[in-house]
Motif scaffolding. Structure first.
Motif, mmCIF file in Angstrom:
data_model
loop_
_atom_site.group_PDB
_atom_site.id
_atom_site.type_symbol
_atom_site.label_atom_id
_atom_site.label_comp_id
_atom_site.label_asym_id
_atom_site.label_seq_id
_atom_site.Cartn_x
_atom_site.Cartn_y
_atom_site.Cartn_z
ATOM 1 N N GLU A 135 -24.644 -23.745 35.428
ATOM 2 C CA GLU A 135 -25.303 -22.558 35.473
ATOM 3 C C GLU A 135 -26.721 -22.597 34.387
ATOM 4 N N GLU A 136 -26.182 -23.358 33.165
ATOM 5 C CA GLU A 136 -27.116 -23.280 32.161
ATOM 6 C C GLU A 136 -28.456 -24.304 32.057
ATOM 7 N N VAL A 137 -28.431 -25.160 33.481
ATOM 8 C CA VAL A 137 -29.370 -26.041 33.439
ATOM 9 C C VAL A 137 -30.375 -26.026 34.415
ATOM 10 N N SER A 138 -30.787 -27.029 35.250
ATOM 11 C CA SER A 138 -31.731 -26.974 36.296
ATOM 12 C C SER A 138 -31.213 -26.409 37.473
ATOM 13 N N SER A 139 -32.018 -25.512 38.236
ATOM 14 C CA SER A 139 -31.327 -24.720 39.331
ATOM 15 C C SER A 139 -30.891 -25.581 40.306
ATOM 16 N N ASP A 140 -31.382 -26.872 40.417
ATOM 17 C CA ASP A 140 -31.073 -27.563 41.684
ATOM 18 C C ASP A 140 -29.461 -28.162 41.515
ATOM 19 N N LEU A 141 -29.137 -27.988 40.157
ATOM 20 C CA LEU A 141 -27.718 -28.457 39.853
ATOM 21 C C LEU A 141 -26.585 -27.275 39.877
ATOM 22 N N ASN A 142 -27.117 -26.216 39.995
ATOM 23 C CA ASN A 142 -26.299 -24.764 39.899
ATOM 24 C C ASN A 142 -25.205 -25.144 40.950
ATOM 25 N N GLY A 143 -23.966 -24.598 40.439
ATOM 26 C CA GLY A 143 -22.673 -24.776 41.325
ATOM 27 C C GLY A 143 -22.701 -23.650 41.998
ATOM 28 N N LEU A 144 -23.104 -22.708 41.942
ATOM 29 C CA LEU A 144 -23.171 -21.421 42.763
ATOM 30 C C LEU A 144 -24.099 -21.741 43.918
ATOM 31 N N GLY A 145 -25.179 -22.201 43.727
ATOM 32 C CA GLY A 145 -26.205 -22.535 44.779
ATOM 33 C C GLY A 145 -25.388 -23.772 45.701
ATOM 34 N N ARG A 146 -24.926 -24.771 44.987
ATOM 35 C CA ARG A 146 -24.501 -26.000 45.905
ATOM 36 C C ARG A 146 -23.366 -25.519 46.683
ATOM 37 N N ALA A 147 -22.260 -24.493 46.318
ATOM 38 C CA ALA A 147 -21.294 -24.203 47.243
ATOM 39 C C ALA A 147 -21.793 -23.246 48.372
ATOM 40 N N LEU A 148 -22.776 -22.463 48.007
ATOM 41 C CA LEU A 148 -23.407 -21.717 48.955
ATOM 42 C C LEU A 148 -23.973 -22.159 50.276
ATOM 43 N N ARG A 149 -24.509 -23.542 49.763
ATOM 44 C CA ARG A 149 -25.099 -24.495 50.900
ATOM 45 C C ARG A 149 -23.978 -25.367 51.550
ATOM 46 N N ASN A 150 -23.035 -25.685 50.765
ATOM 47 C CA ASN A 150 -21.816 -26.320 51.418
ATOM 48 C C ASN A 150 -20.875 -25.558 52.199
ATOM 49 N N ARG A 151 -20.675 -24.328 51.797
ATOM 50 C CA ARG A 151 -19.693 -23.350 52.338
ATOM 51 C C ARG A 151 -20.038 -21.806 52.357
ATOM 52 N N PRO A 152 -21.092 -21.670 53.034
ATOM 53 C CA PRO A 152 -21.727 -20.546 53.276
ATOM 54 C C PRO A 152 -20.901 -19.326 53.718
ATOM 55 N N GLU A 153 -19.997 -19.813 54.688
ATOM 56 C CA GLU A 153 -18.977 -18.644 55.319
ATOM 57 C C GLU A 153 -17.978 -18.214 54.238
ATOM 58 N N LEU A 154 -17.824 -18.812 53.056
ATOM 59 C CA LEU A 154 -16.973 -18.187 51.878
ATOM 60 C C LEU A 154 -17.684 -17.183 51.164
ATOM 61 N N PHE A 155 -19.065 -16.975 51.381
ATOM 62 C CA PHE A 155 -19.544 -15.982 50.676
ATOM 63 C C PHE A 155 -20.129 -14.558 51.203
ATOM 64 N N ALA A 156 -19.980 -14.381 52.329
ATOM 65 C CA ALA A 156 -20.236 -13.175 52.919
ATOM 66 C C ALA A 156 -19.387 -12.054 52.168
ATOM 67 N N ALA A 157 -20.353 -11.093 52.001
ATOM 68 C CA ALA A 157 -19.884 -9.712 51.329
ATOM 69 C C ALA A 157 -20.625 -8.747 51.429
ATOM 70 N N ASP A 158 -20.247 -7.599 51.095
ATOM 71 C CA ASP A 158 -21.074 -6.319 51.172
ATOM 72 C C ASP A 158 -21.555 -5.858 49.726
ATOM 73 N N PHE A 159 -21.028 -6.528 48.711
ATOM 74 C CA PHE A 159 -21.524 -6.122 47.446
ATOM 75 C C PHE A 159 -21.388 -7.339 46.711
ATOM 76 N N ALA A 160 -22.129 -7.632 45.426
ATOM 77 C CA ALA A 160 -21.565 -8.813 44.386
ATOM 78 C C ALA A 160 -21.849 -8.185 42.925
ATOM 79 N N ILE A 161 -20.968 -8.799 42.279
ATOM 80 C CA ILE A 161 -21.077 -8.329 40.809
ATOM 81 C C ILE A 161 -21.112 -9.743 40.118
ATOM 82 N N LEU A 162 -22.079 -10.006 39.149
ATOM 83 C CA LEU A 162 -22.279 -11.050 38.545
ATOM 84 C C LEU A 162 -21.988 -10.926 37.035
ATOM 85 N N GLY A 163 -20.773 -11.585 36.283
ATOM 86 C CA GLY A 163 -20.356 -11.124 34.957
ATOM 87 C C GLY A 163 -21.289 -11.538 33.780
ATOM 88 N N GLU A 164 -22.604 -11.751 33.999
ATOM 89 C CA GLU A 164 -23.452 -12.038 32.874
ATOM 90 C C GLU A 164 -23.247 -10.859 32.103
#
Length: 363
Positions: A135-164
């Motif tokens: 998360e702390e580096v270039s956005s193209d390396l971001n693991g959340l973004g990568r997983a969203l691209r690879n497994r989008p079906e796992l991220f369907a939700a009605d609401f999200a909380i980010l623990g920042e």
């Protein structure tokens, strides 16, 4: 699996200490991701666990009407003599804190999430827990973004909380961000005969004066006030000590309210630097509206019991918002201490964050 043993049964405060003492500077998250995956495999049979690189995704499959995604990143910025963590008293408030790298950004939030992921086997909503890398580096390396691209079906939700880190209050949405390289051209000449050339650095001076005079707008979006900013963050130019420079390049960063889309933000930059020879957009990420009109968000605000404020920065809530999922930031720690050498998180905030999330998810 990991040989590092995490123990969520000790609670989120002790788990914060354990997680922080696992070295996980961006690019070196394997050990902490292994440890998270191992504790889920051992203690959370109610979760279906998926691994994508060093991102760990764990889901309940209870058939609830609504699903909430709760995410946190595992990496930190580089360590600077601030590990292992230690218990201290805050020099400003006197409250008990855990001091050290990652305490604020954001392993205290990760600890809360991991404790509750193991504990809550019958929550009121289905849950998707996400712990991600880079998360702390270039956005193209971001693991959340990568997983969203690879497994989008796992991220369907009605609401999200980010623990920042948000000081244990809800910070809605986030600003967008855009970086541009603005170039002013000139003509080289010997500095002894400067009138024969055109000084590109001097040409850029007017733009720097405009930037210095720029007043950030305050923009209300869905009842929350966001502040904008347009700043020079890097400048380069010059050839030699006796040559009139023929090129000056200013890198600028525009932080814009989530009421603007990327095209509108780019238009602001291009209009502001209309006198430049070239304007190249080199990085962009949209903001996220607060999303507080969603029923789950309203219930969450009520459960936390404090009025939400705007997130004055960019976070990965933007990725959820891009999927049409309302998302907020909510975690222990003062965001102004993120990345600081004296990073420290109040123990009471960790405990309060855990209580608020537990009570809401069990309602």
């Amino acid at each position: 699996m990991s040989d590092i043993a995490l123990d969520p049964s000790l609670g989120s405060v002790d788990l914060t200490r354990q997680l922080c003492n696992i070295f996980s500077v961006s690019g070196e998250e394997r050990a902490i991701a292994d440890a998270v995956e191992a504790v889920l495999a051992e203690r959370a049979p109610h979760l279906t666990v998926t691994r994508d690189g060093d991102t760990v995704i764990a889901r309940t499959e209870l058939g609830r009407e609504r699903r909430v995604a709760i995410a946190g990143h595992l990496d930190t910025v580089p360590v600077n003599g601030n590990l292992p963590v230690r218990d201290e008293r805050d020099p400003e408030t006197g409250e008990a804190v855990i001091w050290g790298r990652g305490t604020v950004d954001m392993k205290a939030g990760v600890a809360v999430q991991l404790v509750l992921a193991v504990e809550l086997d019958d929550p009121a909503v289905d849950l998707t827990w996400i712990w991600y890398d880079h998360e702390e580096v270039s956005s193209d390396l971001n693991g959340l973004g990568r997983a969203l691209r690879n497994r989008p079906e796992l991220f369907a939700a009605d609401f999200a909380i980010l623990g920042e880190p948000s000081n244990g209050t809800i910070e809605g949405g986030c600003n967008g961000t855009m970086r541009a390289l603005v170039t002013y051209a000139g003509k080289r000449a010997h500095s002894a005969r400067s009138w024969m050339g055109v000084n590109a650095i001097h040409r850029a001076g007017a733009a720097l004066e405009r930037l210095s005079a720029f007043e950030a707008e305050r923009v209300l979006v869905d009842g929350l006030e966001y502040r904008e900013g347009l700043n020079a963050v890097r400048i380069s130019g010059g050839v030699a000590g006796n040559v009139i420079p023929d090129r000056c390049e200013i890198e600028v960063n525009y932080r814009f309210a989530p009421s603007k889309d990327l095209a509108e933000a780019e238009g602001v930059i291009r209009e502001f630097f209309a006198d430049a020879d070239t304007v190249e957009i080199v990085d962009r990420a949209p903001g996220a509206r607060p999303g507080l009109d969603a029923p789950l968000a309203q219930q969450f605000v009520e459960a936390v019991g404090a009025p939400p404020v705007a997130k004055l920065g960019w976070t990965d809530v933007s990725r959820f918002s891009g999927l049409g999922i309302p998302a907020v930031n909510f975690g222990p720690g003062n965001p102004l201490l993120a990345h600081a050498d004296d990073e420290r998180v109040p123990i009471a905030q960790i405990e309060a964050t855990e209580r608020a999330l537990r009570n809401w998810l069990n309602r």
